[in-house]
Design an enzyme around this catalytic site. Structure first.
Site, PDB file in Angstrom:
ATOM      1  N   LYS A 158      33.308  36.971  38.787  1.00 27.45           N
ATOM      2  CA  LYS A 158      32.150  37.476  38.182  1.00 27.45           C
ATOM      3  C   LYS A 158      30.843  37.869  39.206  1.00 27.45           C
ATOM      4  O   LYS A 158      30.391  38.519  39.291  1.00 27.45           O
ATOM      5  CB  LYS A 158      31.673  36.397  37.101  1.00 27.45           C
ATOM      6  CG  LYS A 158      30.235  36.828  36.567  1.00 27.45           C
ATOM      7  CD  LYS A 158      29.754  35.427  35.585  1.00 27.45           C
ATOM      8  CE  LYS A 158      28.314  35.860  34.992  1.00 27.45           C
ATOM      9  NZ  LYS A 158      27.763  34.811  34.208  1.00 27.45           N
ATOM     10  N   GLU A 167      37.370  31.280  47.720  1.00 29.47           N
ATOM     11  CA  GLU A 167      38.893  31.194  47.325  1.00 29.47           C
ATOM     12  C   GLU A 167      39.302  32.673  46.705  1.00 29.47           C
ATOM     13  O   GLU A 167      40.549  33.168  47.305  1.00 29.47           O
ATOM     14  CB  GLU A 167      39.265  30.357  46.055  1.00 29.47           C
ATOM     15  CG  GLU A 167      38.867  28.681  46.561  1.00 29.47           C
ATOM     16  CD  GLU A 167      37.584  28.417  46.001  1.00 29.47           C
ATOM     17  OE1 GLU A 167      36.585  29.330  45.957  1.00 29.47           O
ATOM     18  OE2 GLU A 167      37.458  27.270  45.622  1.00 29.47           O
ATOM     19  N   GLY A 192      31.503  32.266  33.004  1.00 31.15           N
ATOM     20  CA  GLY A 192      32.871  32.263  33.413  1.00 31.15           C
ATOM     21  C   GLY A 192      33.831  31.884  32.441  1.00 31.15           C
ATOM     22  O   GLY A 192      34.861  32.337  32.267  1.00 31.15           O
ATOM     23  N   ARG A 193      33.353  30.556  31.923  1.00 28.47           N
ATOM     24  CA  ARG A 193      34.282  29.871  30.996  1.00 28.47           C
ATOM     25  C   ARG A 193      34.324  30.413  29.637  1.00 28.47           C
ATOM     26  O   ARG A 193      35.295  29.950  28.902  1.00 28.47           O
ATOM     27  CB  ARG A 193      34.236  28.284  31.041  1.00 28.47           C
ATOM     28  CG  ARG A 193      32.745  28.030  30.801  1.00 28.47           C
ATOM     29  CD  ARG A 193      32.569  26.414  31.115  1.00 28.47           C
ATOM     30  NE  ARG A 193      31.115  26.113  30.870  1.00 28.47           N
ATOM     31  CZ  ARG A 193      30.265  26.373  31.790  1.00 28.47           C
ATOM     32  NH1 ARG A 193      30.381  26.662  32.943  1.00 28.47           N
ATOM     33  NH2 ARG A 193      28.938  25.997  31.613  1.00 28.47           N
ATOM     34  N   GLU A 226      33.078  21.307  32.288  1.00 33.84           N
ATOM     35  CA  GLU A 226      32.314  22.243  32.991  1.00 33.84           C
ATOM     36  C   GLU A 226      30.853  22.517  32.322  1.00 33.84           C
ATOM     37  O   GLU A 226      29.630  22.533  32.582  1.00 33.84           O
ATOM     38  CB  GLU A 226      32.616  23.556  33.622  1.00 33.84           C
ATOM     39  CG  GLU A 226      31.771  24.072  34.823  1.00 33.84           C
ATOM     40  CD  GLU A 226      32.524  25.267  35.525  1.00 33.84           C
ATOM     41  OE1 GLU A 226      33.021  24.986  36.416  1.00 33.84           O
ATOM     42  OE2 GLU A 226      32.506  26.280  34.878  1.00 33.84           O
ATOM     43  N   HIS A 281      56.967  11.079  27.086  1.00 32.25           N
ATOM     44  CA  HIS A 281      57.655  10.369  27.918  1.00 32.25           C
ATOM     45  C   HIS A 281      56.790   9.777  29.112  1.00 32.25           C
ATOM     46  O   HIS A 281      57.457   9.538  30.327  1.00 32.25           O
ATOM     47  CB  HIS A 281      58.921  11.000  28.512  1.00 32.25           C
ATOM     48  CG  HIS A 281      59.826  11.249  27.130  1.00 32.25           C
ATOM     49  ND1 HIS A 281      60.792  10.249  26.788  1.00 32.25           N
ATOM     50  CD2 HIS A 281      59.889  12.212  26.242  1.00 32.25           C
ATOM     51  CE1 HIS A 281      61.420  10.753  25.623  1.00 32.25           C
ATOM     52  NE2 HIS A 281      60.868  11.984  25.248  1.00 32.25           N
ATOM     53  N   LYS A 327      30.258  23.806  46.528  1.00 32.42           N
ATOM     54  CA  LYS A 327      30.536  25.351  46.981  1.00 32.42           C
ATOM     55  C   LYS A 327      29.740  25.427  48.296  1.00 32.42           C
ATOM     56  O   LYS A 327      30.466  26.087  49.408  1.00 32.42           O
ATOM     57  CB  LYS A 327      30.193  26.451  46.024  1.00 32.42           C
ATOM     58  CG  LYS A 327      31.241  26.482  44.933  1.00 32.42           C
ATOM     59  CD  LYS A 327      30.583  27.704  44.203  1.00 32.42           C
ATOM     60  CE  LYS A 327      31.532  27.975  42.782  1.00 32.42           C
ATOM     61  NZ  LYS A 327      31.065  29.001  42.204  1.00 32.42           N
TER      62      LYS A 327
END
Ligand code: F6P
Length: 529
Positions: A199, A205, A258-259, A344, A375, A494
């Protein structure tokens, strides 16, 4: 006045918590034949059975009153109208506009951008889009992180079995070179298309991985002018995309968090790998859930009930964990997606007015696919002293449902875990007369869970499920009085990381940090950082 009402309603809820919240669910079923039916809601093909929650009608109506007092109606209206509901950033959170049908738009540019996605997807899938040697694209590598990765990755992998043609999709998020290296292994640069999703187009990254991907392409013999045959950007920052050197960009808007962005151009990898019809079906399912959420009253509103159950479990029963367990291998990325969406959004402890939140907020979200989880940590869920809520996600059928025997096992295991959590097993039911052994074998039961059932794991129902969780998060935020749409906590890390990149390269300034960080900088620098 509203504040006083809310205080009073919280008191009522705490009072109910002491009785209803500790009552036996097994007994509640024994005395109320209609409990399962009354505590089940259907919306957009998704079913929520919350009858295995430690609450009753009195608790539910107290929760509805609290939501009303906290401004549920007005907040819902504001979100659907595209008003500013993200106060700290002065933005709308208008993701519902992204899934409107083309013949009934809320915002026409959404549909113009969707048409561009369709054109790109069709060109790549038909073979018209060719790499620098003139061959069709066989592989798409999506590079993004957080909301620019989780959604498209989840959907593409959840529906991979429905892929009949088109390029294979790969997803890279981690700046650790191992991630990109693994994705590129075996790929041919001349037939690989990179979709760089960010965005802001400033995320370190993503940019680092995009640069590495470009170098990989150039090392194969492609020239700078060939780059645009192999790179598409998805962003709301056209300038930064141009600076990077990518000409083809599909966009979205600052009101898409973003999410909440997978429904926008961020869904391009879905359209590329699975086709535009699949992406359209995903949007249609989400839109159906939006319609339900927008119009249903609180008592019948599936996402709102999911949220208010969460409020009950967090604030009244004091639960600190919400465990997400999809009984579908294809939904392996769902817990990660919901971690970002929930934590978030609501992992905050100040209200929209800047006051400390008066009530506990987001629980920890974690989980993984059943039956594997059985398990691993299910032992703790059954007998440990951490009481957690479990959201079981159960598609009744999947594209893989061809082996009847294993399918029955998948379904039975899911139902068995929910039943075991609630019913438990008394010491006298363990088959041992030895009190120590009987105590070790006994399960306390009365442990809450939701069952979310999809008739089938397909694009429509997946879209509806994800939209339901988005609205759940929104309603929780309303009740807690927090802004679900900013993420200032992420920003600090960040900023520090940016400075630390420089300091690891030149540790002369390490002393400006705290003692622990300074010493770790020195270690990292000595190790070759
Ligand atoms: O994780 C923090 C965050 O800001 C998320 O909200 C967002 O989804 C992610 O970073 C990626 O941001 P961008 O799309 O700008 O690269």
């Amino acid at each position: 006045m509203a504040e006083l009402d809310a205080d009073w309603q919280w008191n009522v809820l705490h009072h109910l918590g002491e009785s209803v919240g500790t009552a036996s669910m097994v007994e509640a079923f024994a005395t109320d034949a209609s409990r399962a039916r009354r505590m089940t809601l259907d919306a957009a093909g998704v079913t929520l059975d919350f009858s295995k929650q430690r609450l009753d009608d009195s608790a539910l109506s107290a929760l509805y009153s609290l939501a009303e007092t906290q401004g549920f109606e007005a907040a819902r209206r504001a979100m659907f109208a595209g008003d500013v509901v993200n106060q700290s950033e002065g933005r709308a959170a208008w993701h519902v506009a992204l899934r409107r049908p083309a013949d009934d738009p809320l915002y026409q540019p959404v549909h113009d951008e969707r048409a561009r996605i369709r054109d790109i997807a069709d060109a790549v899938r038909s073979g018209d889009w060719q790499g620098y040697t003139g061959r069709a694209i066989t592989d798409v590598v999506s590079i993004g992180i957080g909301g620019s990765d989780f959604g498209p990755r989840l959907v593409t992998e959840a529906l991979a079995e429905t892929r009949s043609s088109g390029p294979r999709a790969h997803f890279v998020a981690n700046v650790d070179p191992a991630d990109l290296n693994a994705a590129l292994t075996g790929l041919d640069p001349a037939t690989t298309l990179f979709v760089v999703i960010s965005k802001t187009f400033t995320t370190a990254e993503t940019l680092a991985n995009a640069h590495a991907a470009k170098a990989w392409l150039l090392a194969d013999g492609a020239s700078e002018s060939d780059v645009n045959r192999h790179f598409v950007a998805v962003s709301s920052n056209g300038e930064a995309v141009a600076d990077f050197g990518i000409e083809r960009m599909v966009g979205f808007w600052d009101w898409v968090g973003g999410r909440f962005s997978l429904w926008s151009s961020v869904g391009l990898p879905i359209a590329l790998a699975l086709g535009m019809e699949t992406f359209d079906a995903l949007l249609a399912g989400a839109h159906a859930m939006d319609n339900h959420f927008e119009t249903a009253d609180l008592g019948n509103n599936l996402p709102a009930n999911l949220a208010l159950i969460s409020v009950w479990n967090r604030n009244i029963l004091g639960l600190t964990s919400n465990v997400v367990v999809p009984y579908s291998q294809r939904l392996a990325h769902l817990p990660g997606f919901l971690q970002q969406l929930s934590m978030e959004s609501n992992g905050k402890s100040v209200t929209v007015d800047g006051d400390p939140a008066a009530h506990a907020t987001e629980p920890a979200i974690w989980g993984s696919v059943g039956t594997n989880a059985q398990h691993a940590y299910f032992q703790m869920l059954h007998q440990g002293d951490l009481l957690a809520n479990v959201d079981f996600i159960l598609p009744l059928a999947t594209a893989d449902s061809t082996d009847v025997e294993r399918e029955r096992q998948r379904l039975a295991n899911c139902l068995a875990q929910a039943e075991a959590l609630m019913c438990g097993r008394g010491p006298d039911e363990t088959g041992s007369d030895d009190p120590a052994i009987a105590a070790a074998r006994a399960c306390p039961g009365n442990r809450p869970s939701n069952m979310l059932v999809l008739p089938r794991l397909d694009a429509y129902h997946l879209g509806a499920l994800l939209a339901a969780y988005e609205h759940k998060v929104f309603v929780e935020g309303i009740v807690w009085g927090i802004n679900s749409f900013d993420q200032w906590g992420v920003e600090l890390g960040k900023t520090l990381a940016k400075q630390l990149v420089t300091d690891i390269a030149d540790p002369a300034n390490a002393a400006a940090h705290d003692g622990s960080t300074a010493s770790l900088i020195q270690r990292a620098a000595r190790a070759g950082g």
